[in-house]
Design a protein around this motif. Structure first.
Motif, mmCIF file in Angstrom:
data_model
loop_
_atom_site.group_PDB
_atom_site.id
_atom_site.type_symbol
_atom_site.label_atom_id
_atom_site.label_comp_id
_atom_site.label_asym_id
_atom_site.label_seq_id
_atom_site.Cartn_x
_atom_site.Cartn_y
_atom_site.Cartn_z
ATOM 1 N N ALA A 172 15.393 -43.084 -22.676
ATOM 2 C CA ALA A 172 16.638 -43.668 -23.152
ATOM 3 C C ALA A 172 16.723 -43.616 -24.680
ATOM 4 N N SER A 173 17.874 -44.008 -25.216
ATOM 5 C CA SER A 173 18.119 -43.894 -26.653
ATOM 6 C C SER A 173 17.237 -44.823 -27.488
ATOM 7 N N ASP A 174 16.584 -45.802 -26.845
ATOM 8 C CA ASP A 174 15.648 -46.655 -27.568
ATOM 9 C C ASP A 174 14.244 -46.066 -27.611
ATOM 10 N N GLY A 175 14.082 -44.861 -27.042
ATOM 11 C CA GLY A 175 12.794 -44.190 -27.066
ATOM 12 C C GLY A 175 11.870 -44.590 -25.941
ATOM 13 N N LEU A 176 12.355 -45.403 -25.005
ATOM 14 C CA LEU A 176 11.510 -45.867 -23.901
ATOM 15 C C LEU A 176 11.785 -45.057 -22.639
ATOM 16 N N PRO A 177 10.726 -44.666 -21.924
ATOM 17 C CA PRO A 177 10.903 -43.884 -20.699
ATOM 18 C C PRO A 177 11.516 -44.735 -19.594
ATOM 19 N N VAL A 178 12.385 -44.119 -18.809
ATOM 20 C CA VAL A 178 13.114 -44.825 -17.760
ATOM 21 C C VAL A 178 12.630 -44.428 -16.367
ATOM 22 N N ARG A 179 12.524 -43.116 -16.147
ATOM 23 C CA ARG A 179 12.134 -42.632 -14.819
ATOM 24 C C ARG A 179 11.386 -41.309 -14.943
ATOM 25 N N PHE A 180 10.714 -40.955 -13.846
ATOM 26 C CA PHE A 180 9.914 -39.742 -13.781
ATOM 27 C C PHE A 180 10.334 -38.954 -12.550
ATOM 28 N N THR A 181 10.488 -37.646 -12.714
ATOM 29 C CA THR A 181 10.937 -36.795 -11.619
ATOM 30 C C THR A 181 10.012 -35.603 -11.429
ATOM 31 N N ILE A 182 9.709 -35.319 -10.175
ATOM 32 C CA ILE A 182 9.038 -34.093 -9.756
ATOM 33 C C ILE A 182 10.091 -33.219 -9.101
ATOM 34 N N SER A 183 10.067 -31.927 -9.380
ATOM 35 C CA SER A 183 11.004 -31.003 -8.737
ATOM 36 C C SER A 183 10.249 -29.732 -8.357
ATOM 37 N N LEU A 184 10.215 -29.434 -7.052
ATOM 38 C CA LEU A 184 9.401 -28.334 -6.536
ATOM 39 C C LEU A 184 10.216 -27.406 -5.650
ATOM 40 N N ARG A 185 9.896 -26.133 -5.708
ATOM 41 C CA ARG A 185 10.444 -25.189 -4.735
ATOM 42 C C ARG A 185 9.652 -25.377 -3.442
ATOM 43 N N LEU A 186 10.335 -25.783 -2.401
ATOM 44 C CA LEU A 186 9.656 -26.172 -1.171
ATOM 45 C C LEU A 186 9.175 -24.987 -0.341
ATOM 46 N N ALA A 187 9.893 -23.876 -0.410
ATOM 47 C CA ALA A 187 9.466 -22.696 0.353
ATOM 48 C C ALA A 187 8.086 -22.252 -0.124
ATOM 49 N N ASP A 188 7.174 -22.081 0.823
ATOM 50 C CA ASP A 188 5.806 -21.636 0.541
ATOM 51 C C ASP A 188 4.957 -22.671 -0.209
ATOM 52 N N LEU A 189 5.437 -23.913 -0.307
ATOM 53 C CA LEU A 189 4.664 -24.964 -0.977
ATOM 54 C C LEU A 189 3.462 -25.356 -0.119
ATOM 55 N N GLU A 190 2.270 -25.303 -0.703
ATOM 56 C CA GLU A 190 1.071 -25.713 0.022
ATOM 57 C C GLU A 190 0.862 -27.216 -0.082
ATOM 58 N N HIS A 191 0.882 -27.727 -1.312
ATOM 59 C CA HIS A 191 0.739 -29.160 -1.530
ATOM 60 C C HIS A 191 1.574 -29.578 -2.745
ATOM 61 N N PRO A 192 2.302 -30.678 -2.648
ATOM 62 C CA PRO A 192 3.090 -31.163 -3.783
ATOM 63 C C PRO A 192 2.234 -31.471 -5.003
ATOM 64 N N GLY A 193 0.971 -31.808 -4.778
ATOM 65 C CA GLY A 193 0.085 -32.149 -5.885
ATOM 66 C C GLY A 193 -0.114 -31.034 -6.885
ATOM 67 N N ILE A 194 0.392 -29.831 -6.572
ATOM 68 C CA ILE A 194 0.290 -28.723 -7.526
ATOM 69 C C ILE A 194 1.022 -29.048 -8.823
ATOM 70 N N VAL A 195 1.937 -30.015 -8.750
ATOM 71 C CA VAL A 195 2.677 -30.396 -9.956
ATOM 72 C C VAL A 195 1.757 -31.007 -11.004
ATOM 73 N N ALA A 196 0.552 -31.386 -10.611
ATOM 74 C CA ALA A 196 -0.404 -31.944 -11.576
ATOM 75 C C ALA A 196 -0.642 -30.997 -12.741
ATOM 76 N N GLU A 197 -0.510 -29.690 -12.471
ATOM 77 C CA GLU A 197 -0.700 -28.690 -13.526
ATOM 78 C C GLU A 197 0.453 -28.662 -14.511
ATOM 79 N N ARG A 198 1.598 -29.266 -14.120
ATOM 80 C CA ARG A 198 2.798 -29.192 -14.945
ATOM 81 C C ARG A 198 3.388 -30.574 -15.201
ATOM 82 N N LEU A 199 2.534 -31.556 -15.317
ATOM 83 C CA LEU A 199 3.002 -32.881 -15.677
ATOM 84 C C LEU A 199 3.352 -32.936 -17.166
ATOM 85 N N PRO A 200 4.259 -33.812 -17.561
ATOM 86 C CA PRO A 200 4.541 -33.991 -18.995
ATOM 87 C C PRO A 200 3.277 -34.416 -19.730
#
Length: 273
Positions: free
Chosen positions: A169-197
């Motif tokens: 937000a405009s006060d510099g504080l984080p509000v929410r966190f989102t994961i977004s994955l291509r589901l086709a051929d996805l083995e495990h959602p945890g692969i996003v660990a490599e691309r976390l902020p």
């Protein structure tokens, strides 16, 4: 400030790399309610294509949306402006009147004539920074937002199939966190660990909230494996629905979940210390 603030990025970019974040911004309240829908693509990289794609997608929601790309490197700005000339000349797939411009700038987010920004997008910008630098960067960039504006900061893989970001937000504080994955051929959602902020990528260890979330998501994805017969979307919906039933405050509706998204309040993943 005497000059652009920040460190040069690798500049890696590519067609459709940021499509997942584009469509998130396109439906965001920050854009929808903005009196002046001015959007900044901060650190767009060696090519202006992400700014062109962002503008093209935003126009489908707000015909008056405008995108300004900012880069530290003057050569990157020159390259993007040359590409923009091709756009204006009708030599690209983009509309010749695409409302995009490019300027030199960094975390200070300068704009010709001043003013405030409805949205600032900074994907793959903080990866080379230390985790300790993130909060200050958020505060500085977010201070350039209009009231009700939002900074979207995160990371994705090179082809845009794995992404995550934080809404700040405009006060510099984080509000929410989102994961977004291509589901086709996805083995495990945890692969996003490599691309976390950057604020979270070193926190995917036992005892940290983000680790607990990803562990639970992988667990429910595995449990929903029988639904693969009906496709990965049904399997994902089952996993997300179960997490919500277990008390994890998953936000949004099935229309967003079908896109491979999972959104939670920042407190759900905030670093323990």
């Amino acid at each position: 400030m005497s000059g652009p603030v920040g460190q040069p990025t690798r500049g890696t970019t590519g067609t459709n790399r940021l499509r997942r974040n584009d469509r998130w911004i396109a439906v965001s309240e920050a854009l929808r309610k903005a009196a002046d829908p001015l959007v900044v693509d901060l650190g767009y990289g060696a090519s202006g294509v992400t700014a062109f794609e962002l503008a093209q997608r935003l126009r489908q929601r707000r015909a008056d949306a405008e995108v300004i790309g900012l880069e530290l490197d003057p050569e990157r700005v020159a390259t993007a402006r040359s590409q923009l000339q091709d756009v204006h000349a009708g030599r690209t797939p983009f509309a010749s009147d695409l409302p995009v411009s490019f300027e030199r700038g960094g975390f200070e987010v300068p704009l010709p004539g001043g003013g405030r920004r409805a949205v600032i997008r900074a994907m793959n910008v903080l990866r080379q920074y230390d985790e300790a630098d993130v909060a200050d960067a958020w505060r500085l960039v977010a201070s350039r937002l209009a009231p009700g504006g939002m900074l979207f900061e995160g990371t994705c893989d090179e082809v845009g199939r794995i992404a995550s970001w934080v809404d700040v937000a405009s006060d510099g504080l984080p509000v929410r966190f989102t994961i977004s994955l291509r589901l086709a051929d996805l083995e495990h959602p945890g692969i996003v660990a490599e691309r976390l902020p950057k604020a979270l990528i070193h926190r995917n260890v036992p005892g940290e909230r983000v680790h607990e979330l990803l562990t639970a998501l992988d667990r429910e994805w595995d449990r929903a494996a029988p639904l693969s017969t009906f496709g990965p979307v049904q399997r994902w919906l089952a996993a997300v629905t179960t997490l919500r039933a277990q008390g994890i405050p998953v936000q949004g509706t099935k229309s967003r979940w079908r896109l491979g998204e999972l959104t939670v309040p920042w407190a759900t993943v905030a670093p323990a210390s």
